[in-house]
Design an enzyme around this catalytic site. Structure first.
Site, short mmCIF file in Angstrom:
data_model
loop_
_atom_site.label_atom_id
_atom_site.label_comp_id
_atom_site.label_asym_id
_atom_site.label_seq_id
_atom_site.Cartn_x
_atom_site.Cartn_y
_atom_site.Cartn_z
N GLU A 119 -11.33 5.97 -5.47
CA GLU A 119 -11.55 4.74 -5.56
C GLU A 119 -12.01 4.43 -6.99
O GLU A 119 -12.31 5.25 -7.78
CB GLU A 119 -12.60 4.28 -4.75
N ARG A 142 -0.59 -5.94 4.62
CA ARG A 142 0.13 -5.16 3.51
C ARG A 142 1.38 -4.29 3.88
O ARG A 142 1.40 -3.64 4.92
CB ARG A 142 -0.88 -4.23 2.89
N ARG A 194 0.89 -1.17 0.01
CA ARG A 194 -0.03 -0.10 0.03
C ARG A 194 0.90 1.32 -0.08
O ARG A 194 1.93 1.36 0.93
CB ARG A 194 -0.95 -0.01 1.28
#
Ligand SMILES: [Zn+2]
Length: 251
Positions: free
Chosen positions: A58, A95, A50
């Site tokens: 988004e 992540r 990330r």
């Protein structure tokens, strides 16, 4: 050699006194999930990354989500990248939280510069937040990408994910579901400005006068620190009852 014997303990102690260096992962980008999430095949296997300090629109925030993804794809897909971590290495999904470099270019920063990501400062991960802030200022003033006044982003990615709720205080541009941010202390919508964290929101209200400004308005710059309240959109500020400034938000 005598000198070496004397120097060795000194060098060792210097080494030990150096703060823990960031974890660095090198590998090839095998997948781009969206503008700020990629997968890298390194020595230890595939790592989902990330991108730190930024937040891309988004997928459903068309056209900006898809454009941010296409930009990241163009930059890193199939390429070898270097991923640098900050204080916090991973989010709650496991992540890796990282700064992604292709050669010398910091992709996180490039996204902000192109107006394809918003600043998303989440202490303690603030190594490049000054650079991101500067890049965002330039993009916003030039009306690039999501800052475009005609068809730019109407809601920050955070607000979009949270059904219109504004970002929590203390985080530059909000807590991710990813748990990057620390405990939010809400002050009732908008991005409150954490004192030690550089936070740049496109709109700022003066809680003393009740006026809402664009962040680069000359009046906005004069608002005392204790009376500033940031917003990601003019609508969010108006919804809280702040009146648009006659200089910068005149229609
Ligand atoms: Zn103004």
């Amino acid at each position: 050699m005598r000198i070496d014997r004397l120097l060795l303990p000194i060098l060792l102690s210097m080494l030990l006194a150096t703060p823990a260096r960031a974890l660095v992962v090198e590998g090839r980008v095998v997948r781009v999930s969206d503008g700020d999430t990629v997968a890298v095949a390194g020595k230890g296997g595939i790592e989902k990354i990330r991108l730190l300090g930024i937040d891309c629109p988004e997928k459903a925030q068309a056209p900006w989500g898809p454009r941010a993804k296409a930009f990241t794809q163009g930059k890193v897909a199939g390429k070898t990248v270097r991923v640098e971590t900050d204080v916090q290495e991973r989010d709650k999904y496991g992540r890796l939280l990282g700064y992604v470099f292709v050669g010398k270019e910091l992709v996180n920063e490039a996204l902000v510069r192109e107006g394809l990501a918003m600043l998303y400062t989440a202490p303690p991960n603030v190594r490049y937040s000054d650079r991101f802030l500067a890049a965002q200022r330039v993009a916003r003033q030039a009306g690039k990408g999501i800052w475009n006044s005609r068809d730019g982003l109407k809601q920050s990615p955070y607000e979009f994910r949270h059904g219109g709720r504004a970002a929590p205080a203390s985080v530059g541009q909000p807590a991710l579901g990813g748990g990057v941010a620390h405990a939010p202390e809400r002050t009732g919508g908008g991005y409150a400005t954490a004192s030690e964290t550089p936070v740049e929101t496109p709109f700022v209200a003066n809680t003393r006068t009740g006026k809402l400004h664009e962040a680069n308005c000359r009046w906005a710059r004069k608002i005392a620190q204790g009376s500033r309240k940031g917003f990601s959109s003019a609508e969010a500020g108006k919804a809280e009852g702040f009146k648009p400034c006659g200089t910068c938000l005149r229609r």
